[in-house]
Design a protein around this motif. Sequence first.
Motif, PDB file in Angstrom:
ATOM      1  N   THR A   6       0.819  -1.213   0.000  1.00  0.00           N
ATOM      2  CA  THR A   6       0.000   0.000   0.000  1.00  0.00           C
ATOM      3  C   THR A   6       0.852   1.262   0.000  1.00  0.00           C
ATOM      4  O   THR A   6       0.340   2.342  -0.253  1.00  0.00           O
ATOM      5  N   GLN A   7       2.155   1.140   0.269  1.00  0.00           N
ATOM      6  CA  GLN A   7       3.026   2.308   0.325  1.00  0.00           C
ATOM      7  C   GLN A   7       3.926   2.461  -0.892  1.00  0.00           C
ATOM      8  O   GLN A   7       4.753   3.340  -0.935  1.00  0.00           O
ATOM      9  N   ILE A   8       3.781   1.593  -1.895  1.00  0.00           N
ATOM     10  CA  ILE A   8       4.607   1.692  -3.093  1.00  0.00           C
ATOM     11  C   ILE A   8       4.173   2.915  -3.892  1.00  0.00           C
ATOM     12  O   ILE A   8       2.987   3.084  -4.181  1.00  0.00           O
ATOM     13  N   PRO A   9       5.119   3.799  -4.248  1.00  0.00           N
ATOM     14  CA  PRO A   9       4.770   5.005  -5.004  1.00  0.00           C
ATOM     15  C   PRO A   9       4.145   4.660  -6.358  1.00  0.00           C
ATOM     16  O   PRO A   9       4.414   3.597  -6.921  1.00  0.00           O
ATOM     17  N   PRO A  10       3.333   5.574  -6.911  1.00  0.00           N
ATOM     18  CA  PRO A  10       2.646   5.289  -8.180  1.00  0.00           C
ATOM     19  C   PRO A  10       3.596   5.290  -9.370  1.00  0.00           C
ATOM     20  O   PRO A  10       4.583   6.021  -9.396  1.00  0.00           O
ATOM     21  N   VAL A  11       3.277   4.469 -10.343  1.00  0.00           N
ATOM     22  CA  VAL A  11       3.996   4.432 -11.617  1.00  0.00           C
ATOM     23  C   VAL A  11       2.965   4.310 -12.730  1.00  0.00           C
ATOM     24  O   VAL A  11       1.810   4.002 -12.487  1.00  0.00           O
ATOM     25  N   ALA A  12       3.392   4.568 -13.959  1.00  0.00           N
ATOM     26  CA  ALA A  12       2.512   4.442 -15.117  1.00  0.00           C
ATOM     27  C   ALA A  12       3.295   3.774 -16.240  1.00  0.00           C
ATOM     28  O   ALA A  12       4.511   3.931 -16.330  1.00  0.00           O
ATOM     29  N   LEU A  13       2.594   3.029 -17.088  1.00  0.00           N
ATOM     30  CA  LEU A  13       3.268   2.405 -18.214  1.00  0.00           C
ATOM     31  C   LEU A  13       3.714   3.459 -19.220  1.00  0.00           C
ATOM     32  O   LEU A  13       2.983   4.404 -19.504  1.00  0.00           O
ATOM     33  N   PRO A  14       4.928   3.297 -19.775  1.00  0.00           N
ATOM     34  CA  PRO A  14       5.368   4.243 -20.814  1.00  0.00           C
ATOM     35  C   PRO A  14       4.542   4.030 -22.083  1.00  0.00           C
ATOM     36  O   PRO A  14       3.989   2.943 -22.297  1.00  0.00           O
ATOM     37  N   GLU A  15       4.440   5.067 -22.904  1.00  0.00           N
ATOM     38  CA  GLU A  15       3.679   4.944 -24.145  1.00  0.00           C
ATOM     39  C   GLU A  15       4.316   3.927 -25.087  1.00  0.00           C
ATOM     40  O   GLU A  15       3.628   3.199 -25.781  1.00  0.00           O
ATOM     41  N   VAL A  16       5.656   3.918 -25.134  1.00  0.00           N
ATOM     42  CA  VAL A  16       6.373   2.992 -26.006  1.00  0.00           C
ATOM     43  C   VAL A  16       7.393   2.229 -25.174  1.00  0.00           C
ATOM     44  O   VAL A  16       8.212   2.830 -24.490  1.00  0.00           O
ATOM     45  N   LEU A  21      15.706  -3.446 -23.385  1.00  0.00           N
ATOM     46  CA  LEU A  21      15.732  -2.650 -22.158  1.00  0.00           C
ATOM     47  C   LEU A  21      17.165  -2.387 -21.736  1.00  0.00           C
ATOM     48  O   LEU A  21      18.067  -3.176 -22.033  1.00  0.00           O
ATOM     49  N   PRO A  22      17.398  -1.289 -21.023  1.00  0.00           N
ATOM     50  CA  PRO A  22      18.756  -1.003 -20.531  1.00  0.00           C
ATOM     51  C   PRO A  22      19.244  -2.099 -19.586  1.00  0.00           C
ATOM     52  O   PRO A  22      18.453  -2.735 -18.894  1.00  0.00           O
ATOM     53  N   GLY A  47      12.777  -4.716  -6.011  1.00  0.00           N
ATOM     54  CA  GLY A  47      12.142  -4.817  -7.321  1.00  0.00           C
ATOM     55  C   GLY A  47      12.792  -3.882  -8.315  1.00  0.00           C
ATOM     56  O   GLY A  47      13.419  -2.884  -7.944  1.00  0.00           O
ATOM     57  N   VAL A  48      12.653  -4.227  -9.585  1.00  0.00           N
ATOM     58  CA  VAL A  48      13.166  -3.393 -10.682  1.00  0.00           C
ATOM     59  C   VAL A  48      12.090  -3.392 -11.762  1.00  0.00           C
ATOM     60  O   VAL A  48      11.602  -4.451 -12.153  1.00  0.00           O
ATOM     61  N   ILE A  49      11.727  -2.189 -12.218  1.00  0.00           N
ATOM     62  CA  ILE A  49      10.716  -2.092 -13.265  1.00  0.00           C
ATOM     63  C   ILE A  49      11.150  -1.091 -14.320  1.00  0.00           C
ATOM     64  O   ILE A  49      11.946  -0.182 -14.051  1.00  0.00           O
ATOM     65  N   TYR A  50      10.641  -1.285 -15.512  1.00  0.00           N
ATOM     66  CA  TYR A  50      10.811  -0.290 -16.577  1.00  0.00           C
ATOM     67  C   TYR A  50       9.478   0.400 -16.689  1.00  0.00           C
ATOM     68  O   TYR A  50       8.453  -0.221 -16.982  1.00  0.00           O
ATOM     69  N   THR A  51       9.463   1.688 -16.411  1.00  0.00           N
ATOM     70  CA  THR A  51       8.186   2.378 -16.328  1.00  0.00           C
ATOM     71  C   THR A  51       8.349   3.863 -16.569  1.00  0.00           C
ATOM     72  O   THR A  51       9.446   4.379 -16.717  1.00  0.00           O
ATOM     73  N   HIS A  52       7.225   4.516 -16.541  1.00  0.00           N
ATOM     74  CA  HIS A  52       7.156   5.970 -16.612  1.00  0.00           C
ATOM     75  C   HIS A  52       6.782   6.430 -15.213  1.00  0.00           C
ATOM     76  O   HIS A  52       5.681   6.156 -14.754  1.00  0.00           O
ATOM     77  N   GLN A  53       7.702   7.058 -14.506  1.00  0.00           N
ATOM     78  CA  GLN A  53       7.479   7.441 -13.108  1.00  0.00           C
ATOM     79  C   GLN A  53       6.560   8.649 -13.056  1.00  0.00           C
ATOM     80  O   GLN A  53       6.842   9.679 -13.653  1.00  0.00           O
ATOM     81  N   ALA A  54       5.453   8.508 -12.389  1.00  0.00           N
ATOM     82  CA  ALA A  54       4.387   9.507 -12.422  1.00  0.00           C
ATOM     83  C   ALA A  54       4.783  10.860 -11.831  1.00  0.00           C
ATOM     84  O   ALA A  54       4.366  11.890 -12.326  1.00  0.00           O
ATOM     85  N   SER A  55       5.603  10.883 -10.792  1.00  0.00           N
ATOM     86  CA  SER A  55       5.863  12.150 -10.113  1.00  0.00           C
ATOM     87  C   SER A  55       6.842  13.056 -10.847  1.00  0.00           C
ATOM     88  O   SER A  55       6.829  14.258 -10.653  1.00  0.00           O
ATOM     89  N   THR A  59      11.144   8.180 -17.913  1.00  0.00           N
ATOM     90  CA  THR A  59      10.971   6.797 -18.352  1.00  0.00           C
ATOM     91  C   THR A  59      12.292   6.052 -18.254  1.00  0.00           C
ATOM     92  O   THR A  59      13.335   6.582 -18.624  1.00  0.00           O
ATOM     93  N   GLY A  60      12.266   4.837 -17.737  1.00  0.00           N
ATOM     94  CA  GLY A  60      13.469   4.018 -17.650  1.00  0.00           C
ATOM     95  C   GLY A  60      13.378   3.024 -16.511  1.00  0.00           C
ATOM     96  O   GLY A  60      12.300   2.756 -15.984  1.00  0.00           O
TER      97      GLY A  60
END
Length: 103
Positions: A6-16, A21-22, A47-55, A59-60
Amino acid sequence: MSDILTQIPPVALPEVIPSNLPQQKFYIGEWVRWFQVPNGDFGCIIGVIYTHQASCMATGLHYLILLDEHSPSREICTCDFAFEEDIEPLDQSSLEQLRGNYV
């Protein structure tokens, strides 16, 4: 564990999402600290994710870090995302020293 989720910061999927991946610099289970700020937090990568960080709209690769119980921000958040450029690895001696600074 559900409290952490419940405390994980928000993320969003990148458009492309790129076809390649790096390469990761850090890995799950590794201890790191934010070195770009005074009194930086520290913890273990969970954890490690490739995402678009909302704040901040970046992207990365983003590393999800479970903050150590002695980390300065632990009272207000359990986990935080970090960019590779903002963190560095901690060896056991450095980790013990950081924990001692905040006891």
